[in-house]
Design a protein around this motif. Sequence first.
Motif, PDB file in Angstrom:
ATOM      1  N   TYR A  51       0.823  -1.215   0.000  1.00  0.00           N
ATOM      2  CA  TYR A  51       0.000   0.000   0.000  1.00  0.00           C
ATOM      3  C   TYR A  51       0.860   1.269   0.000  1.00  0.00           C
ATOM      4  N   ARG A  52       1.917   1.266   0.762  1.00  0.00           N
ATOM      5  CA  ARG A  52       2.745   2.465   0.899  1.00  0.00           C
ATOM      6  C   ARG A  52       3.364   2.906  -0.422  1.00  0.00           C
ATOM      7  N   ASP A  56      -0.852   6.747  -6.365  1.00  0.00           N
ATOM      8  CA  ASP A  56      -1.921   7.396  -5.594  1.00  0.00           C
ATOM      9  C   ASP A  56      -3.317   7.037  -6.085  1.00  0.00           C
ATOM     10  N   LYS A  59      -4.621   3.620  -4.513  1.00  0.00           N
ATOM     11  CA  LYS A  59      -4.610   3.364  -3.069  1.00  0.00           C
ATOM     12  C   LYS A  59      -5.998   3.120  -2.489  1.00  0.00           C
TER      13      LYS A  59
END
Length: 452
Positions: A51-52, A56, A59
């Motif tokens: 996820y990190r 964008d 996410k």
Amino acid sequence: MFVGFDYGSANCSIGYMENDSVKMVPLTDNGNYIMSTLYAMDRELIAEAVYRDLPDDQKANYAKLRSSQLRRAKAVRNELDLDPNEQAVFIGEEAFNHYLDMPEEGFYVRSPKSFLGAKGLRADQIALFEDIVTLMMQRVKQQAEKKLEATITHAVIGRPVNFQAIGGEESNQQAEAILSVAAKRAGFQAVEFLFEPIAAGMDFEASLDREKSVLVVDVGGGTTDCSLIKMSPERLLETNRNNDCLGHSGQRIGGNDIDISLAMQGLMPEFGSESLLNNSRKIPQQPFWNAVAINDISAQREFAALSCKTLLADLMKDTDSPEKLSRLQYAQEHKLSYQIVKCAESAKIGLSDSNNHAVELNFIEQDLTVDLSLATFVQAIESPVSKIESLMKLAVEKAGCKPEIIYVTGGTARSPAIHDRIKQVYPNIEIIVGDHFGSVTAGLARWAHRVF
């Protein structure tokens, strides 16, 4: 930027074209390859790591899909007393070193590509493999971009002809779907797939000065692929090579299987596999096979289970070699399967240049050393090498014509035992040994330059 990405069973590598020649990206301080391994302090932390580094725009959807895993990851960080931003998932050499430090803890996987086409995977298992592959692709892509000082947008990824011996096209579709999802999440805007033996053959084709029929034998870490391909300088410039590929064969048999066979027949006798019970019967072999079958999820699960621990305890009462069987108990208790097979892999490499190799197993027992000979190695790998021979013959049979050249590549291809078997099958055909690791990557880079 366009690249060829070899997401291999043993190693990952990336190549690109510059001034009509292939350049390999140095992914580590020591070379161009990153080991295909992952270690997490807890498997729940893998989704968090993915996820990190997601783009964008992906996410929100990913967080919805993995809400439970991300929630559990927070709890795991508290339990392990980890800082919010402390790294808890590692790949490559770093992963293997963490596993060596704490083999009985955490979550370790080697050669995840070998599992992608496995039959019967549940939805949660497919999701886990998506995350494992995504994280590895993310880290490899990031490292390559750092070295290149450029953003990688397009990639051609290599794939075996068949991910599994059984399962057919359904297994292939499952594996390719996992790779596609992972590549998108890793930030690639466009991805194409190319059979690995064709990629390896493309690199060799660049050296030809006239048309040849070439049997490409790609013996990788997890799979062996064979393709009989019509090659020529003129064909090198074409973007559709379907009609030039005369016959394919592939199976999930490769370097890992050779390592496992050598571990079973060369090392497991020192763990009690040849001992007898009080009734003069040979000890059951399944626990020993499960101990080294690191490319079989079910086998590893069975070896780690309480039932296996109980079985070994019962066998200790009846065996004529308790001191040897106690080593298997120790390996089971401390989760040392990967280290044992890694020692077999080192022996395989050592026996490529020598007739004898001493395997040190100090992590099992102080001063425990097993001497292996080339003759033992050849005997131990008879089964997987026979399967490789059958794949070669099948590709030639499908093509309906004999090759003029045999081009051998892949990490396992450096073994003299492989060369000797090929010579026995095709004694009158020229055999050329390519770059053991870089041929596929180079071909993928050429194809990426062409199709994108």
